[in-house]
Design a protein around this motif. Structure first.
Motif, PDB file in Angstrom:
ATOM      1  N   ARG A   1      -8.820   0.027  -7.719  1.00 18.58           N
ATOM      2  CA  ARG A   1      -9.041  -0.313  -6.312  1.00 18.58           C
ATOM      3  C   ARG A   1      -7.987  -1.290  -5.818  1.00 18.58           C
ATOM      4  O   ARG A   1      -7.851  -1.505  -4.625  1.00 18.58           O
ATOM      5  CB  ARG A   1     -10.409  -0.951  -6.141  1.00 18.58           C
ATOM      6  CG  ARG A   1     -11.546  -0.016  -6.443  1.00 18.58           C
ATOM      7  CD  ARG A   1     -12.848  -0.728  -6.270  1.00 18.58           C
ATOM      8  NE  ARG A   1     -12.918  -1.895  -7.164  1.00 18.58           N
ATOM      9  CZ  ARG A   1     -14.015  -2.561  -7.425  1.00 18.58           C
ATOM     10  NH1 ARG A   1     -15.138  -2.216  -6.864  1.00 18.58           N
ATOM     11  NH2 ARG A   1     -14.009  -3.595  -8.250  1.00 18.58           N
TER      12      ARG A   1
ATOM     13  N   THR B   1      -2.315  11.869  -9.442  1.00 14.78           N
ATOM     14  CA  THR B   1      -3.602  11.192  -9.312  1.00 14.78           C
ATOM     15  C   THR B   1      -4.441  11.289 -10.575  1.00 14.78           C
ATOM     16  O   THR B   1      -5.107  10.346 -10.952  1.00 14.78           O
ATOM     17  CB  THR B   1      -4.389  11.797  -8.133  1.00 14.78           C
ATOM     18  OG1 THR B   1      -3.515  11.830  -6.998  1.00 14.78           O
ATOM     19  CG2 THR B   1      -5.593  10.958  -7.800  1.00 14.78           C
TER      20      THR B   1
ATOM     21  N   VAL C   1      -3.995  -2.954  -5.672  1.00 10.34           N
ATOM     22  CA  VAL C   1      -2.594  -2.586  -5.843  1.00 10.34           C
ATOM     23  C   VAL C   1      -2.074  -3.256  -7.110  1.00 10.34           C
ATOM     24  O   VAL C   1      -2.445  -4.397  -7.410  1.00 10.34           O
ATOM     25  CB  VAL C   1      -1.725  -2.977  -4.619  1.00 10.34           C
ATOM     26  CG1 VAL C   1      -2.071  -2.134  -3.420  1.00 10.34           C
ATOM     27  CG2 VAL C   1      -1.818  -4.441  -4.307  1.00 10.34           C
TER      28      VAL C   1
ATOM     29  N   TRP D   1      -3.518   8.730 -13.053  1.00 13.39           N
ATOM     30  CA  TRP D   1      -3.447   7.395 -12.481  1.00 13.39           C
ATOM     31  C   TRP D   1      -4.714   6.603 -12.747  1.00 13.39           C
ATOM     32  O   TRP D   1      -4.691   5.434 -13.054  1.00 13.39           O
ATOM     33  CB  TRP D   1      -3.184   7.511 -10.977  1.00 13.39           C
ATOM     34  CG  TRP D   1      -3.213   6.202 -10.279  1.00 13.39           C
ATOM     35  CD1 TRP D   1      -4.210   5.686  -9.525  1.00 13.39           C
ATOM     36  CD2 TRP D   1      -2.194   5.216 -10.267  1.00 13.39           C
ATOM     37  NE1 TRP D   1      -3.889   4.467  -9.047  1.00 13.39           N
ATOM     38  CE2 TRP D   1      -2.649   4.150  -9.488  1.00 13.39           C
ATOM     39  CE3 TRP D   1      -0.947   5.122 -10.851  1.00 13.39           C
ATOM     40  CZ2 TRP D   1      -1.900   3.009  -9.265  1.00 13.39           C
ATOM     41  CZ3 TRP D   1      -0.199   3.993 -10.631  1.00 13.39           C
ATOM     42  CH2 TRP D   1      -0.673   2.953  -9.843  1.00 13.39           C
TER      43      TRP D   1
ATOM     44  N   ARG E   1       1.600   6.665  -6.766  1.00  9.43           N
ATOM     45  CA  ARG E   1       0.508   7.579  -7.129  1.00  9.43           C
ATOM     46  C   ARG E   1       0.960   9.028  -7.042  1.00  9.43           C
ATOM     47  O   ARG E   1       0.637   9.848  -7.895  1.00  9.43           O
ATOM     48  CB  ARG E   1      -0.697   7.380  -6.217  1.00  9.43           C
ATOM     49  CG  ARG E   1      -1.556   6.241  -6.617  1.00  9.43           C
ATOM     50  CD  ARG E   1      -2.776   6.183  -5.739  1.00  9.43           C
ATOM     51  NE  ARG E   1      -3.610   5.071  -6.152  1.00  9.43           N
ATOM     52  CZ  ARG E   1      -4.711   4.715  -5.543  1.00  9.43           C
ATOM     53  NH1 ARG E   1      -5.129   5.379  -4.489  1.00  9.43           N
ATOM     54  NH2 ARG E   1      -5.405   3.692  -5.980  1.00  9.43           N
ATOM     55  N   SER E   2       1.715   9.352  -5.988  1.00 10.55           N
ATOM     56  CA  SER E   2       2.171  10.742  -5.837  1.00 10.55           C
ATOM     57  C   SER E   2       3.195  11.099  -6.914  1.00 10.55           C
ATOM     58  O   SER E   2       3.259  12.239  -7.355  1.00 10.55           O
ATOM     59  CB  SER E   2       2.740  10.981  -4.443  1.00 10.55           C
ATOM     60  OG  SER E   2       3.903  10.215  -4.256  1.00 10.55           O
TER      61      SER E   2
ATOM     62  N   GLU F   1       0.838  -1.209   0.000  1.00 14.68           N
ATOM     63  CA  GLU F   1       0.000   0.000   0.000  1.00 14.68           C
ATOM     64  C   GLU F   1       0.873   1.259   0.000  1.00 14.68           C
ATOM     65  O   GLU F   1       0.582   2.227  -0.695  1.00 14.68           O
ATOM     66  CB  GLU F   1      -0.946   0.012   1.203  1.00 14.68           C
ATOM     67  CG  GLU F   1      -2.108  -0.945   1.073  1.00 14.68           C
ATOM     68  CD  GLU F   1      -3.062  -0.575  -0.060  1.00 14.68           C
ATOM     69  OE1 GLU F   1      -3.193   0.619  -0.396  1.00 14.68           O
ATOM     70  OE2 GLU F   1      -3.674  -1.500  -0.624  1.00 14.68           O
ATOM     71  N   LYS F   2       1.953   1.229   0.780  1.00 21.91           N
ATOM     72  CA  LYS F   2       2.852   2.393   0.869  1.00 21.91           C
ATOM     73  C   LYS F   2       3.528   2.663  -0.481  1.00 21.91           C
ATOM     74  O   LYS F   2       3.602   3.800  -0.936  1.00 21.91           O
ATOM     75  CB  LYS F   2       3.900   2.168   1.960  1.00 21.91           C
ATOM     76  CG  LYS F   2       4.765   3.365   2.220  1.00 21.91           C
ATOM     77  CD  LYS F   2       5.696   3.133   3.380  1.00 21.91           C
ATOM     78  CE  LYS F   2       6.532   4.374   3.616  1.00 21.91           C
ATOM     79  NZ  LYS F   2       7.434   4.221   4.750  1.00 21.91           N
ATOM     80  N   GLU F   3       4.028   1.595  -1.120  1.00 21.01           N
ATOM     81  CA  GLU F   3       4.642   1.751  -2.443  1.00 21.01           C
ATOM     82  C   GLU F   3       3.631   2.287  -3.446  1.00 21.01           C
ATOM     83  O   GLU F   3       3.947   3.133  -4.277  1.00 21.01           O
ATOM     84  CB  GLU F   3       5.199   0.407  -2.933  1.00 21.01           C
ATOM     85  CG  GLU F   3       6.417  -0.064  -2.189  1.00 21.01           C
ATOM     86  CD  GLU F   3       6.784  -1.509  -2.507  1.00 21.01           C
ATOM     87  OE1 GLU F   3       7.973  -1.840  -2.371  1.00 21.01           O
ATOM     88  OE2 GLU F   3       5.893  -2.311  -2.875  1.00 21.01           O
ATOM     89  N   ASN F   4       2.406   1.797  -3.346  1.00 22.67           N
ATOM     90  CA  ASN F   4       1.345   2.237  -4.241  1.00 22.67           C
ATOM     91  C   ASN F   4       1.064   3.730  -4.044  1.00 22.67           C
ATOM     92  O   ASN F   4       0.919   4.470  -5.018  1.00 22.67           O
ATOM     93  CB  ASN F   4       0.084   1.397  -3.994  1.00 22.67           C
ATOM     94  CG  ASN F   4      -0.956   1.583  -5.067  1.00 22.67           C
ATOM     95  OD1 ASN F   4      -0.629   1.892  -6.208  1.00 22.67           O
ATOM     96  ND2 ASN F   4      -2.202   1.390  -4.698  1.00 22.67           N
ATOM     97  N   GLU F   5       1.013   4.173  -2.803  1.00 16.04           N
ATOM     98  CA  GLU F   5       0.786   5.599  -2.523  1.00 16.04           C
ATOM     99  C   GLU F   5       1.934   6.447  -3.051  1.00 16.04           C
ATOM    100  O   GLU F   5       1.721   7.502  -3.641  1.00 16.04           O
ATOM    101  CB  GLU F   5       0.607   5.835  -1.022  1.00 16.04           C
ATOM    102  CG  GLU F   5      -0.741   5.380  -0.491  1.00 16.04           C
ATOM    103  CD  GLU F   5      -1.908   6.047  -1.205  1.00 16.04           C
ATOM    104  OE1 GLU F   5      -1.873   7.281  -1.408  1.00 16.04           O
ATOM    105  OE2 GLU F   5      -2.856   5.328  -1.569  1.00 16.04           O
ATOM    106  N   ASN F   6       3.187   5.979  -2.848  1.00 12.97           N
ATOM    107  CA  ASN F   6       4.355   6.704  -3.364  1.00 12.97           C
ATOM    108  C   ASN F   6       4.288   6.814  -4.881  1.00 12.97           C
ATOM    109  O   ASN F   6       4.570   7.856  -5.453  1.00 12.97           O
ATOM    110  CB  ASN F   6       5.660   6.016  -2.955  1.00 12.97           C
ATOM    111  CG  ASN F   6       5.984   6.210  -1.502  1.00 12.97           C
ATOM    112  OD1 ASN F   6       5.498   7.130  -0.854  1.00 12.97           O
ATOM    113  ND2 ASN F   6       6.809   5.326  -0.969  1.00 12.97           N
TER     114      ASN F   6
END
Length: 176
Positions: A83, A76, A85, A79, A71-72, A64-69
């Motif tokens: 839903r 967004t 990863v 992207w 995305r940033s 989840e953390k890698e996915n958020e990084n």
């Protein structure tokens, strides 16, 4: 292979879809499915059906953390709204995809992607050897600088000695 000859995907498009995650160059499932012109869920389904072909060094799912990084980094708006990863594929995983997705396009795209991975590796290798040469030159320059400093310090010592020169008494015969 007719598909490979008709395939017109600029190298830059593929290069821009290669990310560095966990110190590995990888491609996202959604980018690959776009290139292969298949739905992402179809690509994932085929991978899961043949999961034994995709060990951890070929494919892994992002945390989840890698996915958020990610995305940033991507932003967004571009992207989309997945839903799940994403799965990411290393160079070997991309090569393995051609055996799972059996279309002519998948094979042609894989060949193109593998060639770009190879180009990138060659560029990095050339870049690394150039950096090593620059480091060697820097070391030599540092050694030269130290040697020059040493020469100047010896010259300074000689100049100081000359200035400190004491009056000597003459040796020898004196004429009266």
């Amino acid at each position: 292979m007719k598909e490979e000859e008709n395939l017109i995907i600029p190298d830059e498009i593929i290069s821009n879809k290669i990310y560095l995650i966990r110190n590995q160059k990888v491609m996202l499932d959604r980018d690959l499915s776009e290139l292969y012109q298949v739905e992402t869920k179809q690509l994932k389904r085929q991978v899961r059906r043949n999961i034994e072909r995709f060990p951890e060094d070929f494919m892994f799912e992002l945390t989840e953390k890698e996915n958020e990084n990610l995305r940033s980094q991507i932003g967004t708006s571009s992207w989309g709204g997945s839903r799940y990863v994403p799965m990411v594929f290393t160079e070997q995983g991309v090569a393995m995809l051609s055996s799972v997705l059996k279309s002519d396009r998948a094979i042609a795209v894989n060949i193109k992607i593998i060639r770009i991975f190879t180009k990138m590796r060659d560029l990095l290798s050339d870049n690394l050897s150039l950096r090593l040469e620059i480091e060697q030159i820097k070391k030599k320059m540092n050694n030269h600088d130290k040697n020059i400093e040493l020469v100047f310090s010896y010259l300074d010592e000689l100049v100081e000695r000359k200035e400190e020169k004491k009056e000597r008494t003459q040796i020898g015969y004196k004429k009266d």
